[in-house]
Motif scaffolding. Sequence first.
Motif, short mmCIF file in Angstrom:
data_model
loop_
_atom_site.label_atom_id
_atom_site.label_comp_id
_atom_site.label_asym_id
_atom_site.label_seq_id
_atom_site.Cartn_x
_atom_site.Cartn_y
_atom_site.Cartn_z
N ASP A 93 -34.81 47.47 36.41
CA ASP A 93 -33.73 46.49 36.56
C ASP A 93 -32.40 47.08 36.09
O ASP A 93 -31.35 46.76 36.64
CB ASP A 93 -34.08 45.23 35.77
N ASP A 94 -32.46 47.99 35.13
CA ASP A 94 -31.25 48.64 34.61
C ASP A 94 -30.51 49.45 35.68
O ASP A 94 -29.34 49.78 35.50
CB ASP A 94 -31.57 49.57 33.44
N SER A 97 -27.39 47.72 36.48
CA SER A 97 -26.45 47.35 35.42
C SER A 97 -25.05 47.88 35.77
O SER A 97 -24.93 48.83 36.55
CB SER A 97 -26.90 47.92 34.08
#
Length: 103
Positions: A93-94, A97
């Motif tokens: 998921d990063d 970011s």
Amino acid sequence: MKLAYPTRRVLRADGTTQALEGPRTMAQIEALIGPDCECCDTVMLDGLHVMIVDDLGYRKGLPVNENATALYLLRCGPGVDWQIRGDVVIVPDDDFSPAALKH
């Protein structure tokens, strides 16, 4: 199934997998899922990874992806019988970011 961190991998509906190096753009991910992928959705898997799927897989009649479905059902728990259709991409998921998107 526990995913190593970070995992970047394509899970194909035919059971094969493909390791990916480094973060990918959404356009690259859509191309990996399939040339006619036009509507993606994400599933949070383990708090670290997301599975990106073709949200129209059922309507398109894509084959069931047994490995992706198993990961999805682990996330959802008992009582869910939805199947993931077609190829999927799993990434941290990063990767999405603000810091990762600058690179």
